[in-house]
Write an enzyme that holds these catalytic residues in place. Structure first.
Site, PDB file in Angstrom:
ATOM      1  N   ALA A   1      52.431   1.785   5.615  1.00 22.43           N
ATOM      2  CA  ALA A   1      52.834   1.843   7.024  1.00 22.43           C
ATOM      3  C   ALA A   1      54.248   1.314   7.240  1.00 22.43           C
ATOM      4  O   ALA A   1      54.849   1.584   8.285  1.00 22.43           O
ATOM      5  CB  ALA A   1      51.844   1.053   7.871  1.00 22.43           C
TER       6      ALA A   1
ATOM      7  N   THR B  58      42.656 -33.932   6.517  1.00 26.45           N
ATOM      8  CA  THR B  58      41.921 -34.591   5.439  1.00 26.45           C
ATOM      9  C   THR B  58      42.823 -35.595   4.733  1.00 26.45           C
ATOM     10  O   THR B  58      43.944 -35.262   4.335  1.00 26.45           O
ATOM     11  CB  THR B  58      41.416 -33.554   4.419  1.00 26.45           C
ATOM     12  OG1 THR B  58      40.531 -32.654   5.077  1.00 26.45           O
ATOM     13  CG2 THR B  58      40.682 -34.230   3.272  1.00 26.45           C
TER      14      THR B  58
ATOM     15  N   VAL C  42       1.708   4.894   1.217  1.00 22.94           N
ATOM     16  CA  VAL C  42       1.452   5.594   2.472  1.00 22.94           C
ATOM     17  C   VAL C  42       1.673   7.095   2.250  1.00 22.94           C
ATOM     18  O   VAL C  42       2.835   7.548   2.154  1.00 22.94           O
ATOM     19  CB  VAL C  42       2.390   5.088   3.596  1.00 22.94           C
ATOM     20  CG1 VAL C  42       2.104   5.834   4.896  1.00 22.94           C
ATOM     21  CG2 VAL C  42       2.235   3.592   3.785  1.00 22.94           C
TER      22      VAL C  42
ATOM     23  N   ASP D 190      10.678   0.822   3.455  1.00 25.39           N
ATOM     24  CA  ASP D 190      11.732   0.023   2.814  1.00 25.39           C
ATOM     25  C   ASP D 190      12.609  -0.615   3.890  1.00 25.39           C
ATOM     26  O   ASP D 190      12.955   0.033   4.878  1.00 25.39           O
ATOM     27  CB  ASP D 190      12.604   0.897   1.909  1.00 25.39           C
ATOM     28  CG  ASP D 190      11.906   1.219   0.599  1.00 25.39           C
ATOM     29  OD1 ASP D 190      10.846   0.631   0.355  1.00 25.39           O
ATOM     30  OD2 ASP D 190      12.416   2.063  -0.157  1.00 25.39           O
TER      31      ASP D 190
ATOM     32  N   SER E 223      51.726 -10.203  -4.914  1.00 28.28           N
ATOM     33  CA  SER E 223      50.686 -11.237  -4.956  1.00 28.28           C
ATOM     34  C   SER E 223      51.093 -12.356  -4.012  1.00 28.28           C
ATOM     35  O   SER E 223      52.223 -12.384  -3.519  1.00 28.28           O
ATOM     36  CB  SER E 223      50.518 -11.787  -6.380  1.00 28.28           C
ATOM     37  OG  SER E 223      51.669 -12.534  -6.744  1.00 28.28           O
TER      38      SER E 223
ATOM     39  N   PRO F  80       0.838  -1.212   0.000  1.00 28.22           N
ATOM     40  CA  PRO F  80       0.000   0.000   0.000  1.00 28.22           C
ATOM     41  C   PRO F  80       0.869   1.256   0.000  1.00 28.22           C
ATOM     42  O   PRO F  80       1.911   1.296   0.660  1.00 28.22           O
ATOM     43  CB  PRO F  80      -0.793  -0.114   1.312  1.00 28.22           C
ATOM     44  CG  PRO F  80      -0.729  -1.550   1.689  1.00 28.22           C
ATOM     45  CD  PRO F  80       0.584  -2.046   1.193  1.00 28.22           C
TER      46      PRO F  80
ATOM     47  N   ALA G  12      31.302 -31.845   6.686  1.00 29.03           N
ATOM     48  CA  ALA G  12      32.338 -31.163   5.915  1.00 29.03           C
ATOM     49  C   ALA G  12      31.781 -29.837   5.383  1.00 29.03           C
ATOM     50  O   ALA G  12      30.626 -29.489   5.608  1.00 29.03           O
ATOM     51  CB  ALA G  12      32.790 -32.054   4.758  1.00 29.03           C
TER      52      ALA G  12
ATOM     53  N   HIS H 126      35.206 -18.363   4.134  1.00 28.54           N
ATOM     54  CA  HIS H 126      35.163 -17.958   5.538  1.00 28.54           C
ATOM     55  C   HIS H 126      34.017 -16.985   5.773  1.00 28.54           C
ATOM     56  O   HIS H 126      33.749 -16.115   4.946  1.00 28.54           O
ATOM     57  CB  HIS H 126      36.476 -17.292   5.949  1.00 28.54           C
ATOM     58  CG  HIS H 126      37.629 -18.234   5.979  1.00 28.54           C
ATOM     59  ND1 HIS H 126      38.936 -17.814   5.900  1.00 28.54           N
ATOM     60  CD2 HIS H 126      37.690 -19.584   6.073  1.00 28.54           C
ATOM     61  CE1 HIS H 126      39.746 -18.856   5.952  1.00 28.54           C
ATOM     62  NE2 HIS H 126      39.006 -19.943   6.045  1.00 28.54           N
TER      63      HIS H 126
ATOM     64  N   GLY I 276      37.209 -29.909   5.362  1.00 21.75           N
ATOM     65  CA  GLY I 276      36.652 -30.575   6.544  1.00 21.75           C
ATOM     66  C   GLY I 276      36.527 -32.075   6.383  1.00 21.75           C
ATOM     67  O   GLY I 276      35.615 -32.685   6.933  1.00 21.75           O
TER      68      GLY I 276
END
Length: 1092
Positions: free
Chosen positions: A773, A348, A111, A216, A780, A109, A262, A751, A309
């Protein structure tokens, strides 16, 4: 992963159902969903309000800033909505870099409201608690809310109040709206906590005189909390990010993952791409994707995924065949490459998982060759040499180009080979066999280094330790600077015998005086002792049912290694922290809800306990202590020189990548001093700087390696530490996940914490900041080893590091089970079986998988055929067996077997005892005539005797003809069981020679006495011989052997067992008491001299 985005409709559904507030929430459940399958003409029937209300329509596909993109239709009637949808539904649109099809819309609807009635509210999780953001000006032009909004932090385990909301957040809100908003925000926060949201944003939140309207909404929930929230969530669908389709194969792998212990992940990026990956490990999978993108392969990268795993062979097969099926659907002019990569596994069995992949490659060898697929393999870990050998063999036998590499090759080198950036070696160096590392290279069988004459169980008077001290009175305890030493003692929570044995073997090769595991805790058994090996001899470790007993009896323990499941890890960890002696806890489990993890972190900070994990393999301090499966098996421990300390300390998120770092560091420096994998979750128990600062303060550490990751901002604290001079030792750092910025849509990596929510959390931004720093940052991951070597060589040149001479470690005997797995030994089996195999993913009956048994509908008769006769019998044979079981099932309570069963049941005995007492009566006189009848009739028939000759011979020999005769039935009162079987056999059997012979014998015997009929035992016996000889499944010798070994009597035993069980249950149901035989049914015949 944990935090997953949900659709706006799902989020509002949760809010409307479960929010508890005094504010009047309007338009509850008033929304309609439109998809390509929606019948728009019926929509108003299901939602009548669509005809009476002004409407808003918008896509519900995780698209941000829909209003700015012109993707919201406002103040329309139903026809207007339909017209608005026509040019948009199932049309492609571009949002940022992502192109996608608009196919899911939400109608709500409209508003009517004023601009000043729009507000902004957002709740999101951080490590220290949950932030509530509020701005008094909401809507499409809200702008930078992080800079504008008021913030209120609700710390972990703290409660929100309306007063604090009014005071901290609602300072610019009109007074007449403050109470309504405060009540709503408090209710919203409680909903957020109860339903394990991790992010919840409402913009705009409209407040009018009528109440509160949620216009929203965007939200994420912690998917790992499903086991807690299932009753409220129901079955939640997690839509893919806009620009990426939801493929059925992804759903299939997600289902496999949910059913497995796993980890199995699959995301399709470009199904038409030529570069496909099948990578083991959450961290390694990101590194391989990074390298592919770095080498220009981003547009051709077809998928992201990982398996880890210790998945079973069947699970790996299912995962591999899904990948191979997808990559062989459409051809590529340049052919395709499959990269089967991975770091060095901790636990494993590589050969076992490769068996599943090899099976899939064999199944798809035709399509793989047709699509010109080249496969590149690199892997390490337990039994990896055998895995690589098998993978190489399948390449030779199938003709598919498969290039195989082990730990001697840098992990990502195969990517350069696959993409044509580096040559493929003709004969890569082959690493020694696993077993070679376990042999004493010096040729001496003696154990070098320290003596072990003292008993490991004797208490030592002093223990090297680094106790925690209170920073100030009443304040939190300071955490230990040294977590592990040569004297560290631990308790292992969970029955993880393999991990414990690995720890003891590590202790032994490190020449520790005592085992590092003092005890185990396992609440599902009583207190007992568990056997392990300490070098060559067996020892016993205590296992306790509860934590309190273990702590009381082992006061020198200060480390807990928790293998508790994701469901019990929170409770067991909180319980452990009640004992002040515990200074370090490693939590191995993956999938603990983030809210629980944050409570663990808060408690640990207060008590001065260092947490490693969750979702980790643990950590290792060479020469001192290792957590669980860290470092892999002994071959890797020895190859990476983890039995003695080096000069380099590292910290990573990934467990698999930590083992890869062990390998890289051992090859480029004097080795590892200490290494910790903090875990892949969004909120690890300890962070990078916790360990980097420990390393900075540890004299033995000369340089530090950090393997960071996309997501979070912890790496910036390292930058700060370097700039401020708190960290002065050389730091080599690389953050993985650089590929994320190159993808057109969001990808959640393996992860849970590997997801950037803002630009500063990207790997690219963090690598740049670290370099600025003063950290040593390679270009790479490929160059990481070179940079580590360069920094190390410089420290050696400056005299900071003086490499020590190598000392050979003690030898440890290999476990028998592992030696057999490696194929080093053989031993005669104690048993042999040829009918059933339960070792694989699926039970197999005589070569037929159990699923096929049911699909084929062979029934009980067919199953018996597989297990007894090792054959898939014809349908009529299966039916005959089932008919035999039916007719032999019971013959009343008066027969000896049933009588015994009933007497036993009435004596109060259990089912097994009662059934056994009945079965023990079966023999030649009762029920056991099947075999004897089959043998007698077969012998007579095969020797050519006429039926009359057979009868006369048996009479002359004074023997009964087995299977002939009945107490009740006769030629004039036939046994209907025999008649039923006879009709079936005559109709379906190809030949009934022996049965016909037996019926001729019956004619002779019944002419002498009418009850000398072929009884049911005799009929089944001779008919079964006909079946075995003529069904086409057996040779004559095989058929005769089954008769000889007693297979036919088994039919009676199996059938009659059903009846005996029935009698047992009947007596119990009727509650019959102890049976005593009546005197008047016994003839007492005493000796005459006794009665005189």
């Amino acid at each position: 992963m944990s935090a997953k985005a949900i659709s706006e409709q799902t989020g509002k559904d949760f809010l409307y159902k479960f929010i508890c507030t005094s504010a009047a929430v309007q338009n509850r459940f008033r929304y309609a969903n439109v998809t390509p399958e929606t019948d728009l003409s019926r929509l108003a029937v299901e939602h009548p309000w669509l005809l009476t209300e002004r409407l808003v329509v918008k896509p519900d596909q995780l698209i941000k800033r829909r209003g700015k993109l012109g993707l919201v239709g406002v103040n329309l009637d139903l026809n207007g909505v339909k017209e608005w949808l026509k040019p948009r539904l199932m049309k492609e649109t571009t949002v940022g870099k992502a192109k996608g099809i608009l196919k899911n819309f939400l109608i709500e609807p409209f508003v009517p409201h004023k601009q000043e009635e729009e507000f902004y509210v957002c709740i999101y999780a951080t490590r220290e608690g949950d932030y509530v953001l509020f701005h008094h000006e909401g809507g499409v032009d809200v702008g930078d809310v992080d800079a504008k909004a008021k913030k209120l932090l609700i710390g972990v385990d703290e409660k929100i109040s309306e007063d604090s909301v009014k005071k901290e957040l609602l300072t610019h809100v009109p007074n007449d709206k403050k109470s309504v908003l405060a009540s709503f925000i408090v209710g919203l926060f409680n909903l957020y906590e109860d339903l394990f949201f991790t992010y919840l944003e409402i913009n705009p939140l409209v407040v009018t005189a009528d109440g509160v309207y949620v216009l929203d909404m965007a939200a994420k929930i912690d998917a790992t909390a499903d086991y807690i929230c299932k009753s409220k969530w129901g079955d939640v669908e997690f839509p893919p990010p806009f620009g990426r389709e939801a493929y059925p194969e992804e759903a299939y792998i997600a289902d496999l993952d949910a059913k497995s212990g796993a980890s199995l992940k699959l995301t399709l990026l470009n199904p038409s791409g030529r570069i496909w990956t099948m990578v083991a490990g959450g961290g390694a999978s990101v590194v391989y994707s990074d390298t592919i993108c770095d080498l220009g392969g981003v547009d051709e990268l077809a998928n992201y995924g990982e398996y880890s795993g210790a998945p079973s062979e069947q699970q790996t097969y299912d995962y591999a065949k899904t990948i191979l099926s997808l990559m062989t659907r459409e051809k590529h002019p340049d052919g395709k490459v499959l990269i089967i990569g991975g770091s060095i596994a901790n636990f494993t069995n590589v050969a076992a998982t490769f068996k599943g992949i090899v099976r899939a490659i064999r199944d798809f060898q035709g399509p793989l060759k047709e699509h010109e697929v080249t496969i590149f393999v690199r892997r390490g870990g337990p039994n990896y040499q055998e895995g690589l050998r098998v993978m190489g063999e399948v390449g030779k036998t199938t003709g598919i180009p498969i290039h195989v590499f082990g730990t001697e090759t840098h992990m990502t080198a195969i990517v350069g080979m696959a993409l044509g950036h580096r040559p493929i070696p003709n004969q890569p160096p082959v690493a020694a066999h696993t077993a070679n590392f376990l042999l004493n290279s010096s040729g001496s069988s003696s154990t070098p280094a320290s003596s072990r004459t003292a008993s490991f169980s004797e208490n030592r008077t002093s223990v090297e330790s680094s106790p925690a001290k209170k920073a100030k009175t009443g304040g939190p305890l300071a955490k230990a600077a040294t977590l592990f030493s040569k004297h560290t003692k631990s308790i292992v929570w969970g029955m993880q015998t393999r991990a414990v044995q690995g720890m003891l073997d590590f202790d032994y090769v490190c020449s520790r005086e005592e085992p590092s595991v003092a005890a185990m805790v396992y609440p599902f058994t009583g207190d007992h002792k568990q056997k392990f090996y300490w070098g060559h001899k067996e020892i016993l470790l205590p296992v306790y049912k509860n934590m309190g007993d273990a702590m009381k009896k082992h006061p020198d323990v200060d480390v807990l290694i928790s293998f508790a499941s994701l469901r019990s890890a929170f409770d067991s960890t909180m319980e452990t922290m009640q004992y002040p002696q515990i200074r370090t806890i490693a939590i191995i489990a993956e999938g603990i809800p983030e809210a629980h993890t944050r409570k663990i972190i808060k408690a640990a900070d207060e008590k001065g306990v260092t947490i490693i994990g969750p979702a980790t393999v643990g950590g290792i301090k060479p020469g001192c202590f290792k957590i669980g499966n860290t470092g892999g098996m002994l071959d890797n421990i020895l190859a990476s020189k983890l039995y003695r300390p080096g000069s380099v300390a590292y910290v990573s998120r990934s467990g698999g990548m930590s083992n890869e770092l062990n390998n890289i560091i051992s090859r480029t420096t004097d080795g590892v001093f200490e290494g910790v994998a903090i875990g892949g979750d969004r909120y690890p128990g300890s962070v990078f700087t916790d360990h980097v600062l420990r390393y900075q303060d540890t004299p033995g550490v000369k340089m530090i390696v950090v393997l960071g990751e996309i997501g979070g901002t912890e790496e910036y604290k390292i930058c700060q530490g370097i700039k401020q001079g708190r960290i002065t030792k050389p730091v080599v750092c690389w953050c993985i996940g650089t590929c994320a910025t190159m993808f057109s849509s969001e990808v959640q990596f393996g992860h849970a914490g590997a997801c950037a929510n803002q630009a500063s959390e990207t790997a690219v931004a963090k690598n740049s900041a670290l370099k600025e720093a003063g950290a040593f940052v390679p270009r790479s991951f490929d160059e990481l080893g070179e940079v580590i070597k360069s920094v190390y060589d410089d420290l050696v040149a400056k005299g900071v590091i003086e490499p020590a001479a190598e000392m050979p470690p003690p030898t440890v005997p290999m476990d028998y089970s592992w030696a057999r797995e490696l194929g080093l030994i053989r031993k005669p089996a104690s048993f042999m079986t040829s009918i059933c195999d339960e070792r694989g993913q699926e039970l197999i009956y005589a070569g037929m998988p159990i699923t096929e048994v049911f699909k084929s509908e062979i029934g009980l008769g067919g199953t018996l055929g597989l297990l007894w006769f090792q054959r898939r019998l014809p349908r009529y044979a299966c039916q005959f067996i089932e008919m035999c079981l039916m007719v032999t099932a019971d013959h009343g309570p008066a027969v000896s077997g049933a009588h015994n069963t009933i007497v036993c049941a009435r004596a109060g005995k259990d089912l097994i005892s009662s059934l056994t007492s009945g079965l023990l009566t079966i023999g030649d006189r009762f029920g056991g005539a099947l075999d004897a009848a089959a043998k007698q009739f077969s012998k007579a028939f095969d020797s050519g005797m006429l039926p009359m000759e057979f009868v006369n011979k048996m009479k002359k020999d004074g023997k009964l003809i087995m299977g002939i005769g009945h107490r009740v039935k006769s030629i004039n009162n036939p046994d209907m069981r025999v008649q039923i079987l006879k009709d079936f056999v005559k109709q379906h059997f190809p030949s009934t020679q022996l049965l016909d012979y037996a019926l001729d014998v019956e004619k002779i015997t019944t002419s002498k006495k009418p009850n000398l009929i072929l009884n049911v035992d005799g009929f089944i016996g001779v008919a079964f011989v006909d079946l075995l000889r003529t069904c086409g499944g057996f040779t004559r010798d095989e058929a005769d052997e089954f008769v000889e070994i007693g297979a036919l009597n088994g039919i009676f035993v199996l059938g009659r067992s059903m009846g005996f069980i029935g009698h047992y249950l009947d007596q119990k149901r009727l509650r019959q008491g102890l049976y005593r035989h009546p005197w008047d049914d016994i003839s007492y015949v005493l000796p005459e001299h006794m009665s005189m």
